[in-house]
Design an enzyme around this catalytic site. Structure first.
Site, short mmCIF file in Angstrom:
data_model
loop_
_atom_site.label_atom_id
_atom_site.label_comp_id
_atom_site.label_asym_id
_atom_site.label_seq_id
_atom_site.Cartn_x
_atom_site.Cartn_y
_atom_site.Cartn_z
N ARG A 1 -5.39 0.64 -6.85
CA ARG A 1 -4.19 1.20 -6.21
C ARG A 1 -3.66 2.41 -6.99
O ARG A 1 -3.06 3.31 -6.44
CB ARG A 1 -3.06 0.15 -6.15
CG ARG A 1 -3.31 -0.98 -5.17
CD ARG A 1 -2.03 -1.79 -5.00
NE ARG A 1 -2.27 -3.08 -4.37
CZ ARG A 1 -2.32 -3.29 -3.05
NH1 ARG A 1 -2.19 -2.28 -2.23
NH2 ARG A 1 -2.53 -4.49 -2.57
N PHE B 1 -14.27 2.92 3.55
CA PHE B 1 -13.26 2.10 2.89
C PHE B 1 -12.71 2.88 1.70
O PHE B 1 -13.44 3.24 0.79
CB PHE B 1 -13.81 0.75 2.44
CG PHE B 1 -12.69 -0.19 2.10
CD1 PHE B 1 -12.11 -0.98 3.09
CD2 PHE B 1 -12.17 -0.23 0.81
CE1 PHE B 1 -11.04 -1.80 2.79
CE2 PHE B 1 -11.09 -1.06 0.51
CZ PHE B 1 -10.53 -1.85 1.50
N LYS C 1 -7.50 6.37 10.21
CA LYS C 1 -8.91 6.20 10.58
C LYS C 1 -8.96 5.96 12.08
O LYS C 1 -9.10 4.82 12.53
CB LYS C 1 -9.49 4.96 9.88
CG LYS C 1 -9.92 5.14 8.45
CD LYS C 1 -10.81 3.96 8.02
CE LYS C 1 -10.10 3.08 7.04
NZ LYS C 1 -10.95 2.00 6.47
N THR D 1 -6.91 -0.53 12.23
CA THR D 1 -6.95 -1.04 13.60
C THR D 1 -5.65 -0.71 14.34
O THR D 1 -5.63 -0.64 15.57
CB THR D 1 -7.12 -2.57 13.63
OG1 THR D 1 -5.96 -3.17 13.06
CG2 THR D 1 -8.35 -3.01 12.87
N GLY D 2 -4.56 -0.54 13.60
CA GLY D 2 -3.26 -0.25 14.19
C GLY D 2 -2.42 -1.50 14.42
O GLY D 2 -1.26 -1.41 14.81
N GLY E 1 0.78 -1.23 0.00
CA GLY E 1 0.00 0.00 0.00
C GLY E 1 0.81 1.28 0.00
O GLY E 1 0.33 2.32 -0.44
N GLU F 1 3.62 4.40 5.73
CA GLU F 1 2.44 3.51 5.60
C GLU F 1 1.33 4.24 4.86
O GLU F 1 1.25 5.48 4.89
CB GLU F 1 2.00 3.10 7.02
CG GLU F 1 0.74 2.27 7.12
CD GLU F 1 0.85 0.91 6.46
OE1 GLU F 1 1.20 0.85 5.27
OE2 GLU F 1 0.53 -0.10 7.13
N ASP F 2 0.47 3.48 4.20
CA ASP F 2 -0.66 4.09 3.48
C ASP F 2 -1.76 4.53 4.44
O ASP F 2 -2.23 5.66 4.38
CB ASP F 2 -1.23 3.13 2.41
CG ASP F 2 -1.56 1.74 2.94
OD1 ASP F 2 -1.29 1.45 4.13
OD2 ASP F 2 -2.08 0.92 2.16
N THR G 1 -1.09 -3.80 12.32
CA THR G 1 0.06 -4.04 11.44
C THR G 1 1.26 -3.23 11.91
O THR G 1 2.35 -3.78 12.14
CB THR G 1 -0.29 -3.64 9.98
OG1 THR G 1 -1.48 -4.31 9.60
CG2 THR G 1 0.84 -3.99 9.04
P1 IMP Z 1 -4.37 -2.13 10.33
O1 IMP Z 1 -5.78 -2.56 10.59
O2 IMP Z 1 -4.07 -0.80 10.94
O3 IMP Z 1 -3.41 -3.19 10.72
O4 IMP Z 1 -4.26 -1.89 8.76
C1 IMP Z 1 -3.81 -2.90 7.93
C2 IMP Z 1 -3.79 -2.51 6.48
O5 IMP Z 1 -5.10 -2.67 5.98
C3 IMP Z 1 -3.41 -1.10 6.09
O6 IMP Z 1 -2.05 -0.88 6.07
C4 IMP Z 1 -3.97 -1.07 4.69
O7 IMP Z 1 -3.06 -1.62 3.78
C5 IMP Z 1 -5.23 -1.90 4.84
N1 IMP Z 1 -6.42 -1.02 4.96
C6 IMP Z 1 -7.01 -0.56 6.08
N2 IMP Z 1 -8.06 0.23 5.79
C7 IMP Z 1 -8.10 0.30 4.44
C8 IMP Z 1 -8.96 0.99 3.49
O8 IMP Z 1 -9.90 1.73 3.83
N3 IMP Z 1 -8.67 0.79 2.18
C9 IMP Z 1 -7.65 0.01 1.75
N4 IMP Z 1 -6.84 -0.64 2.57
C10 IMP Z 1 -7.05 -0.50 3.91
MG MG Z 2 -0.67 -0.98 4.37
#
Ligand code: IMP
Ligand code: MG
Length: 176
Positions: free
Chosen positions: A163, A150, A129, A102-103, A43, A97-98, A105
């Site tokens: 992308r 999303f 978010k 949830t935080g 991402g 990071e993109d 990763t």
């Molecule tokens: P996490 O939940 O913070 O671990 O996010 C994991 C990954 O999910 C992010 O780095 C994105 O690559 C992907 N992701 C989370 N929300 C979105 C979204 O709204 N669109 C596309 N990818 C997302």
């Molecule tokens: Mg990502």
């Protein structure tokens, strides 16, 4: 191929302007000691490219990758699928990071990187978010805070599509 309704949330110009601001800030902050940009695949690729090209100091670039999947418990699991290619010991690291959702990763990946003894480690995310956070994680720098939608574009995908959109778009709830 199914076509989705995509609502523009942040324009290409606004994204680029914000990335230039972040690049200027990092260029002055790290001009003496330099920095290693660590992009989280896939991402981060467009954000990292634009950020690095707008920076006016030499930087090194490396990548990590992780996949997250929902397990039977509600905490979910994050699996590292690609580690850094070079040592970051004693280096100033900027994790790129993109989006932080949830935080989970970044919380895991940053713990793993901190264990390698960098001189410092900061996180920059293009989008955040905050309403979706399940673990206590906060990026040091955020391009834009967005509501719980999303989003796609600037590296972010829906089933690997979109992308390459040059703006940040939000998908229709009913298409998800
Ligand atoms: P996490 O939940 O913070 O671990 O996010 C994991 C990954 O999910 C992010 O780095 C994105 O690559 C992907 N992701 C989370 N929300 C979105 C979204 O709204 N669109 C596309 N990818 C997302
Ligand atoms: Mg990502």
């Amino acid at each position: 191929m199914k076509k989705h309704n995509i609502e523009m949330l942040i324009s290409e110009d606004d994204v680029k302007a914000r990335i230039r601001e972040l690049a200027e800030m990092f260029s002055s902050k790290y001009k003496e000691e330099g920095a290693v940009l660590v992009g989280i695949l896939n991402g981060s690729i467009f954000f990292l490219s634009a950020l690095a090209q707008s920076m006016t100091i030499p930087v090194e670039i490396d990548f990590m990758a992780a996949t997250s999947y929902e397990g039977t418990d509600s905490t979910g699991k994050v699996l590292v699928t690609k580690d850094l290619a070079r040592s970051i010991e004693g280096r100033h690291v900027i994790v790129v990071e993109d989006i932080v959702d949830t935080g989970r990763t970044l919380s895991l990946l940053c713990d793993l990187m901190r264990a390698k003894n960098p001189a410092s480690l900061e996180v920059v995310t293009l989008l955040d978010k905050p309403s979706r956070r399940t673990v206590g994680f906060k990026a040091d720098y955020t391009g834009f805070e967005i509501p719980d939608r999303f989003v796609v574009g600037w590296g972010m995908d829906y089933n690997q599509l979109y992308r390459n959109l040059p703006y940040i778009g939000a998908l229709d709830e009913k298409d998800l």
